[in-house]
Each structure stands twice: as structure tokens, then as C-alpha cells.
Design an enzyme around this catalytic site. Structure first.
Site, PDB file in Angstrom:
ATOM      1  N   VAL A 128      41.507  39.068  44.255  1.00 40.95           N
ATOM      2  CA  VAL A 128      41.577  38.459  45.586  1.00 40.95           C
ATOM      3  C   VAL A 128      42.123  37.036  45.447  1.00 40.95           C
ATOM      4  CG1 VAL A 128      40.211  37.706  47.570  1.00 40.95           C
ATOM      5  CG2 VAL A 128      39.752  39.928  46.505  1.00 40.95           C
ATOM      6  N   VAL A 129      43.285  36.818  46.043  1.00 42.32           N
ATOM      7  CA  VAL A 129      44.031  35.574  45.813  1.00 42.32           C
ATOM      8  C   VAL A 129      44.456  34.947  47.129  1.00 42.32           C
ATOM      9  CG1 VAL A 129      45.938  34.615  44.457  1.00 42.32           C
ATOM     10  CG2 VAL A 129      45.051  36.850  43.852  1.00 42.32           C
ATOM     11  N   HIS A 130      44.478  33.619  47.181  1.00 41.61           N
ATOM     12  CA  HIS A 130      45.064  33.001  48.379  1.00 41.61           C
ATOM     13  C   HIS A 130      46.004  31.833  48.072  1.00 41.61           C
ATOM     14  CE1 HIS A 130      41.376  30.672  47.747  1.00 41.61           C
ATOM     15  NE2 HIS A 130      41.924  29.694  48.422  1.00 41.61           N
ATOM     16  N   ASP A 155      45.429  36.855  50.754  1.00 41.54           N
ATOM     17  CA  ASP A 155      44.847  36.466  52.038  1.00 41.54           C
ATOM     18  C   ASP A 155      45.909  36.457  53.141  1.00 41.54           C
ATOM     19  OD1 ASP A 155      42.038  34.727  52.714  1.00 41.54           O
ATOM     20  OD2 ASP A 155      43.655  34.646  54.186  1.00 41.54           O
ATOM     21  N   GLU A 320      27.047  37.861  48.430  1.00 41.79           N
ATOM     22  CA  GLU A 320      26.017  37.449  47.482  1.00 41.79           C
ATOM     23  C   GLU A 320      24.730  38.271  47.560  1.00 41.79           C
ATOM     24  OE1 GLU A 320      27.587  32.949  46.589  1.00 41.79           O
ATOM     25  OE2 GLU A 320      25.723  33.132  47.706  1.00 41.79           O
ATOM     26  N   LYS A 341      10.932  43.871  37.372  1.00 44.54           N
ATOM     27  CA  LYS A 341      11.107  43.918  35.914  1.00 44.54           C
ATOM     28  C   LYS A 341      12.544  44.296  35.544  1.00 44.54           C
ATOM     29  CE  LYS A 341       6.375  44.933  34.367  1.00 44.54           C
ATOM     30  NZ  LYS A 341       6.122  43.776  33.504  1.00 44.54           N
TER      31      LYS A 341
END
Ligand SMILES: *[C@@H]1O[C@H](CO)[C@@H](O)[C@H](O)[C@H]1NC(C)=O
Ligand SMILES: *[C@@H]1O[C@H](CO)[C@@H](O)[C@H](O)[C@H]1NC(C)=O
Ligand SMILES: *[C@@H]1O[C@H](CO)[C@@H](O)[C@H](O)[C@H]1NC(C)=O
Length: 428
Positions: A128-130, A155, A320, A341
Site C-alpha cells: 500500500v503506497v501513496h 492511493d 489495529e 495466555k
């Protein structure tokens, strides 16, 4: 008589040894007549003749953390003339890729699988690049292998010159393509996840052979060779490797309040959200993951994941928690139980090494997670300097974030040289 027979035996033995030796230098049929692959592929090494502005730096000294060399490198990166020489305009890529063969050979792209082991274990990448085309191209060159497959999401807001440069680079490779749909990515909004989802769907559709999915942004860089990654992934035995931990109380607002894009920013619009569907526990993680093809299939097809995706669309920073939450849903391939755990931190996962400013400190400090950043902080994240490399290369992560050739191209230069040398040394 006896002596003669003995001589004949010796001669036979010598002939046998000689033919064995011939066989060994002939090597596998693929390699053909090559006394040594490292000699044959010597032209793929990065050398001073490549004439990079960074070549005045001694990378061996930098990787050993020698202070004099590090100081010299730091001085260099702030020199006006050096900065000017390192900067490459987007237009360069658009014109240099008009002749793809020349571009690939002058940039020393590896255009054949370096081993059977790697050929048998193709990887799928979402990138993913802009902006910052040079970072993207150097990253691409570092991870490129013809058996892998790459989806690049540019983008929607990217400038015309960035889109043109990246499209031109991609057009030189049969196994790299642009995402079929592009999003306008707004920080902390759903669009960031959607960009990766678009590539996931495209990659899943484009090829059925790849084994693991890795997502990247333009400012990531690998810490391992393709062969090392393949071995690390094979040893996961079908598990995924990503941060997935209990959501801290002070982050719960992200999923308890409805958020929407207002004037280009995510805003709390003052409405509470319903609990997550299927009573799923929301876990905390980050945007960067290493997951199996079967995990990706579940993301695209599992009803519970579809419901979670619909529910998450108006939360804050779903990147996230979404992957981290899916990783704990029963029945998802490569997942783990929900119990704490099984929590996995970003340090224990192999997906990404990131240095957050507030976790940096001395080894002796109980609060510190990693040594101090030798580069520059951008939004509390370390943009690595050459001085960070020595410690980073001791870590198990496949990739690190962030690098920026505008701030410290020596870090990228030494890393790319180190990895190329290691990849070619493994051929011997
Ligand atoms: C680069 O640094 C290494 C490690 O200190 C040293 O052994 C080597 O001689 C140096 N090379 C050059 C060309 O200065
Ligand atoms: C991939 O997508 C194309 C175009 O949407 C479609 O025609 C094709 O059937 C898909 N292939 C697979 C394997 O899903
Ligand atoms: C939902 O999850 C909570 C906490 O994990 C649990 O206490 C509750 O019993 C669950 N509800 C249902 C309907 O499964």
C-alpha cells in the site's frame, strides 16, 4: 604383476574421482556449466560500480556499529549535496522503465528463482503506497522474486507523477499488478483496511499457489532474504504470525463509539456502538500481518468475519484490531485460542519491527523494549538511521518499519547490500 594391477586400480579410482568432480561442477541441470554459481551470478552483486551516492560509506563498519563510520554516515545524510544526489524524481522511473530489460538488469533485479525451496513456496504481497517512489522501488527490488506475486495499491489521492512512476515500474513485471480497486486512504479509517482487502481478494483470485500473505507499506524494508523468509514461514507450520493482545482499557473507545470521516479526519460522532457480532472479543494488534492463504480465504468468505467487517466499518483505526481479532476466532486457519495466555506481542510476532518512541531505552531499564532510535522520529515512530541496523539484524522479524531514503538512505543502502550478498552467498 601385482604392482600393475594396483596401478590400474588406482587409475580407475582416479578416473572415478575425476568424473565425480566433473559431475559436481556441472551441478544441477538447471545451473548448466558453472564452476561456481557465485561467479556466474556475480553481476547481481551490488558494487561500487553501481555508483550510488551512498557508496562512500563502509557498510561492514556500519553493520558492526562502529561509531566513527556511523558519525560519518550521519553527517553525510545531512549534507545538501548528498541529499540532492540521493533524490530521484518520479519522472526518472517513468522514462527508465520504457526499456524494461535495461531497467531490470541495470537495477539488478533477480529474475529467476534462487532455489527450488523458494520456487516451491511462493509468497503473496500487498503493498500500500501513496508517495516516495524511491522507497517503494528499493523495497520492491529487495523482495522481488519471479515465483512470488505482488499487488500494489496506489492511493487514489496519490499525485499523477507517483501513479505514473509506479505503474511504469509494475508494467515491467508479469507477476506484479495494480489493485483492481483503489481507495482514498484516510488515517485511522476503514479505508486503510479496505486497501489491503482489495489486494487480498485480487491475490487470492490471481493465483492459487502462494502459501503466505504479507502486507507492506512503501516505507517498510525486509530484514531477511526471500530464502530466510520461506524457511521462517515453513517453520510456522501453518500458523499465522501477528500481534494479537488484550485490548487496553484506554483504547476501548475506539470500538465503543461510532466514528466517521468529517473534513478528512476520523471523528467521534457521539453515538455508542453495539457490541461486536457473534459476541466476538476484540483484540489489539497492528496493520501488518503474516498469514496463510487459508486465513485470507476466511477473511474473504467466513460469515463471522464478514459480520465483523461490516460492524468495524465505523470504528476508529480498525486496522489495529481487525486482523488481531480474526486471529482468535475459533476455526480460522492458523489462529489461536482467545485466552490471554495465547496473546502475542509485536515483538514475538515476526510480521513487523517498529520502534515506538515511548518504548525505547537502555537495556537495563525495565520499561525499555528496544534501544534508542538512531534516526528521526515521525509521529512517535522511529525512522531508522544506519545506527539502528546492527541491533535490528539480530531480530527475528521479516520486515521493519519505517525507512525513508529522504532522511537516511545509508540505512537502506547497507541493508540492501547485506541482503543481496547473503542471498547470493546461499547459492554456493
Ligand atoms: C570497512 O570496515 C571494516 C570493518 O571495520 C574493515 O575491516 C574494512 O577494512 C573497511 N573497508 C574499507 C574499504 O575501508
Ligand atoms: C477472478 O476474477 C475474474 C474477474 O472478476 C473472474 O472472471 C474470475 O473468475 C476470477 N477467478 C477466480 C479464480 O476466482
Ligand atoms: C459474551 O461474552 C461475554 C464475555 O466474553 C460472556 O460473559 C457472555 O456470556 C457471552 N454471551 C453470550 C451470549 O455468549
Amino acid at each position: 604383476m601385482r604392482r600393475k594391477r594396483c596401478c590400474r586400480l588406482l587409475l580407475k579410482l582416479a578416473l572415478l574421482l575425476a568424473s565425480l568432480w566433473m559431475l559436481s561442477i556441472l551441478g544441477s541441470p538447471k545451473m548448466g556449466w558453472n564452476p561456481s554459481s557465485s561467479v556466474r551470478y556475480g553481476w547481481l552483486h551490488y558494487t561500487d560500480e553501481d555508483d550510488n551516492p551512498e557508496k562512500v560509506c563502509n557498510c561492514s563498519a556500519i553493520l558492526q556499529g562502529e561509531r566513527d563510520m556511523l558519525e560519518q554516515a550521519k553527517l553525510l545524510t545531512i549534507t545538501k549535496d548528498f541529499r540532492k544526489r540521493v533524490n530521484i524524481p518520479d519522472e526518472f522511473y517513468t522514462s527508465a522503465t520504457k526499456d524494461c530489460r535495461k531497467f531490470k538488469s541495470s537495477r539488478k533485479y533477480i529474475t529467476f528463482p534462487l532455489s527450488q525451496e523458494e520456487e516451491d513456496f511462493p509468497l503473496a504481497y500487498s503493498m500500500v503506497v501513496h508517495h516516495k517512489v524511491q522507497n517503494f522501488e528499493r523495497l520492491l527490488r529487495a523482495i522481488y522474486a519471479p515465483q512470488n506475486i505482488y499487488c500494489v495499491h496506489v492511493d487514489k489521492k496519490a499525485s499523477a507523477s507517483v501513479l505514473s512512476a509506479i505503474t511504469s515500474i509494475i508494467s515491467c513485471f508479469p507477476n506484479i499488478f495494480l489493485a483492481s480497486r483503489s481507495e482514498s486512504v484516510v488515517y485511522a479509517s476503514w479505508s486503510r483496511v479496505q486497501a489491503d482487502l482489495n489486494c487480498m481478494a485480487d491475490l487470492f483470485n490471481a493465483s492459487a499457489t502462494w502459501k503466505y500473505f504479507i502486507n507492506l507499506c512503501g516505507q517498510d524494508f525486509p530484514l531477511k532474504t526471500n530464502l530466510e523468509m520461506v524457511r521462517a514461514l515453513r517453520s510456522l507450520n501453518g500458523a499465522n504470525s501477528l500481534e494479537s493482545e488484550k485490548m487496553p482499557k484506554n483504547k476501548m473507545w475506539r470500538v465503543e463509539k461510532v466514528h466517521q470521516i468529517v473534513d478528512g479526519h476520523m471523528k467521534d460522532v457521539g453515538k455508542p456502538k453495539d457490541p461486536a457480532p457473534f459476541n466476538l472479543s476484540i483484540l489489539s494488534g497492528n496493520a501488518y500481518i503474516v498469514v496463510t492463504r487459508a486465513y485470507v480465504q476466511s477473511v474473504l468468505e467466513d460469515k463471522r468475519v464478514q459480520a465483523l467487517i461490516d460492524w468495524a466499518a465505523d470504528t476508529y483505526s480498525p486496522d489495529e484490531f481487525l486482523w488481531a481479532t480474526i486471529q482468535r476466532i475459533p476455526g480460522i486457519p492458523g489462529s489461536t485460542w482467545t485466552n490471554t495466555k495465547y496473546d502475542m506481542s509485536d515483538i514475538n510476532a515476526i510480521a513487523r519491527l517498529v520502534k515506538w518512541e515511548w518504548h525505547e531505552g537502555a537495556r537495563a531499564s525495565a520499561d525499555a523494549v528496544y534501544p534508542e532510535c538512531h534516526g528521526t522520529h515521525v509521529r512517535a515512530i522511529c525512522v531508522y538511521g544506519a545506527g539502528d541496523l546492527q541491533w535490528m539484524l539480530e531480530q527475528h522479524h521479516l520486515f521493519a518499519n519505517k525507512f525513508d531514503t529522504d532522511l537516511d538512505s545509508v540505512a537502506v543502502y547497507c541493508l540492501e547490500k547485506y541482503l543481496r550478498q547473503k542471498a547470493l552467498a546461499a547459492l554456493q
